[in-house]
Write a protein that holds these residues in place. Sequence first.
Motif: not given
Length: 93
Positions: A24-33, A57-61
């Motif tokens: 989760s922390a690794a994903l959050a580093k790039h806005g992912g979840k 998974l989702s990311f901003p872009d």
Amino acid sequence: MIYAYAKITVTNPEALVEYRDVASAALAKHGGKVESASREFTVLDGAPDLPNVCALLSFPDKSAAIAWSKDPELADVHALRRSAGASDILLLG
């Protein structure tokens, strides 16, 4: 918003537990979840090779998703996921 489909065929459950602790922390580093994850599946069509675990998974872009996958500071996290078993991640879009 862009999505990625991740699937893992687990061969090392202990590594998967360790991966979940840091993913989760690794994903959050790039806005992912993680939007959704499951160990239960219903095949609607075809005969897919079913994993033990899959996640949406989702990311901003797209650039954020690619940055997450290529981030050298996250190499150990990605290696931990791979050590849990065979994994594939597909960016949708």
